[in-house]
Motif scaffolding. Structure first.
Motif, PDB file in Angstrom:
ATOM      1  N   ILE A 182       0.384  -5.036  -9.139  1.00  0.00           N
ATOM      2  CA  ILE A 182       1.504  -6.029  -8.555  1.00  0.00           C
ATOM      3  C   ILE A 182       2.603  -4.963  -8.608  1.00  0.00           C
ATOM      4  O   ILE A 182       3.209  -5.063  -9.148  1.00  0.00           O
ATOM      5  N   LEU A 183       3.547  -4.917  -7.107  1.00  0.00           N
ATOM      6  CA  LEU A 183       4.548  -4.338  -6.697  1.00  0.00           C
ATOM      7  C   LEU A 183       5.520  -5.281  -7.068  1.00  0.00           C
ATOM      8  O   LEU A 183       7.108  -5.340  -7.460  1.00  0.00           O
ATOM      9  N   ALA A 184       5.567  -6.184  -5.853  1.00  0.00           N
ATOM     10  CA  ALA A 184       6.695  -7.057  -6.090  1.00  0.00           C
ATOM     11  C   ALA A 184       5.851  -8.556  -6.087  1.00  0.00           C
ATOM     12  O   ALA A 184       5.379  -8.954  -4.600  1.00  0.00           O
ATOM     13  N   ARG A 185       6.624  -9.624  -5.505  1.00  0.00           N
ATOM     14  CA  ARG A 185       7.106 -10.744  -5.235  1.00  0.00           C
ATOM     15  C   ARG A 185       7.059 -11.193  -3.769  1.00  0.00           C
ATOM     16  O   ARG A 185       8.667 -10.253  -3.557  1.00  0.00           O
ATOM     17  N   GLU A 186       6.765 -11.399  -2.901  1.00  0.00           N
ATOM     18  CA  GLU A 186       7.583 -11.717  -1.895  1.00  0.00           C
ATOM     19  C   GLU A 186       7.126 -12.811  -1.544  1.00  0.00           C
ATOM     20  O   GLU A 186       6.343 -13.399  -0.738  1.00  0.00           O
ATOM     21  N   GLY A 187       8.337 -13.341  -1.441  1.00  0.00           N
ATOM     22  CA  GLY A 187       8.283 -15.321  -1.154  1.00  0.00           C
ATOM     23  C   GLY A 187       6.746 -15.657  -1.488  1.00  0.00           C
ATOM     24  O   GLY A 187       6.932 -15.740  -2.869  1.00  0.00           O
ATOM     25  N   GLU A 188       5.997 -16.439  -1.504  1.00  0.00           N
ATOM     26  CA  GLU A 188       5.064 -17.171  -1.084  1.00  0.00           C
ATOM     27  C   GLU A 188       3.816 -15.536  -1.565  1.00  0.00           C
ATOM     28  O   GLU A 188       2.824 -16.245  -1.654  1.00  0.00           O
ATOM     29  N   GLY A 189       3.996 -14.639  -1.379  1.00  0.00           N
ATOM     30  CA  GLY A 189       3.051 -13.338  -2.274  1.00  0.00           C
ATOM     31  C   GLY A 189       3.288 -12.491  -3.057  1.00  0.00           C
ATOM     32  O   GLY A 189       4.314 -12.569  -3.078  1.00  0.00           O
ATOM     33  N   TRP A 190       2.338 -11.010  -2.404  1.00  0.00           N
ATOM     34  CA  TRP A 190       3.214 -10.485  -3.574  1.00  0.00           C
ATOM     35  C   TRP A 190       2.756  -9.287  -2.514  1.00  0.00           C
ATOM     36  O   TRP A 190       2.048  -9.266  -1.870  1.00  0.00           O
ATOM     37  N   ALA A 191       3.216  -7.606  -2.921  1.00  0.00           N
ATOM     38  CA  ALA A 191       3.437  -6.867  -2.484  1.00  0.00           C
ATOM     39  C   ALA A 191       2.234  -5.852  -3.537  1.00  0.00           C
ATOM     40  O   ALA A 191       2.333  -6.137  -5.533  1.00  0.00           O
ATOM     41  N   VAL A 192       0.909  -4.789  -3.510  1.00  0.00           N
ATOM     42  CA  VAL A 192      -0.557  -5.044  -4.822  1.00  0.00           C
ATOM     43  C   VAL A 192      -1.048  -3.541  -3.867  1.00  0.00           C
ATOM     44  O   VAL A 192      -0.516  -2.850  -2.694  1.00  0.00           O
ATOM     45  N   GLU A 193      -1.134  -2.890  -4.796  1.00  0.00           N
ATOM     46  CA  GLU A 193      -1.869  -1.733  -4.450  1.00  0.00           C
ATOM     47  C   GLU A 193      -2.947  -1.750  -5.555  1.00  0.00           C
ATOM     48  O   GLU A 193      -2.986  -2.537  -6.016  1.00  0.00           O
ATOM     49  N   THR A 194      -3.913  -1.163  -4.947  1.00  0.00           N
ATOM     50  CA  THR A 194      -5.288  -0.420  -5.325  1.00  0.00           C
ATOM     51  C   THR A 194      -6.342   0.721  -5.023  1.00  0.00           C
ATOM     52  O   THR A 194      -5.634   1.014  -4.364  1.00  0.00           O
TER      53      THR A 194
END
Length: 157
Positions: free
Chosen positions: A91-103
């Motif tokens: 999880i990179l960041a919370r963005e409003g109602e979602g998330w920035a994610v890397e895999t």
């Protein structure tokens, strides 16, 4: 901060994405995305330099559905299967109602009469959002590290 329940739902969405492709249930794949989702398959060199050139770039769920139709109905190719090996989402960041994610991502391609081949080594940069139907990908940016790819990418990765 992400709750343990939210994290498990994120992991489940990513696992569902991979299983949908690995079991060749392509008709289900677009449903894992929002209506206005963006899906890009791009080299690390272009992604890191902010260059727009990508080998695949779709701008909506409708375009994803068109790709599934094309892969199933109009493109002739020798049958193969894919297997996704994906790391846990970071999880990179919370963005409003979602998330920035890397895999991290490794995709192997297998034909019945040949040795498996590495298709993609790299990762995904995703934006995952809450929708009335649960978590969905608002964008999936697949970045491959290898400079060379097989001569065709037919099924989504």
């Amino acid at each position: 901060m992400i709750s343990p329940t939210e994290f498990l739902l994120l992991v489940q969405l990513c696992a569902e994405h991979d299983a949908t492709l690995d079991t060749q249930q392509l008709d289900r794949w677009p449903g894992l995305f929002t209506e206005d989702a963006r899906y890009v398959l791009q080299s690390r060199e272009n992604a890191d330099r902010g260059l727009p050139l990508a080998i695949v770039a779709f701008e909506s769920r409708g375009m994803l559905q068109d790709r599934v139709y094309g892969a199933r109905e109009t493109i002739f190719h020798h049958p193969y299967s894919q297997r996704h090996l994906t790391g846990l989402p970071r999880i990179l960041a919370r963005e409003g109602e979602g998330w920035a994610v890397e895999t991290a991502l490794l995709v192997m391609r297998t034909k019945r009469d040949a040795l498996p081949e590495v298709l993609i080594v790299g990762g995904t940069r995703d934006r995952i959002v809450n929708t009335p139907n649960g978590l969905r990908f608002a964008s999936r940016h697949v970045v491959y590290d290898n400079d060379l790819l097989p001569n065709s990418i037919i099924d989504p990765v």
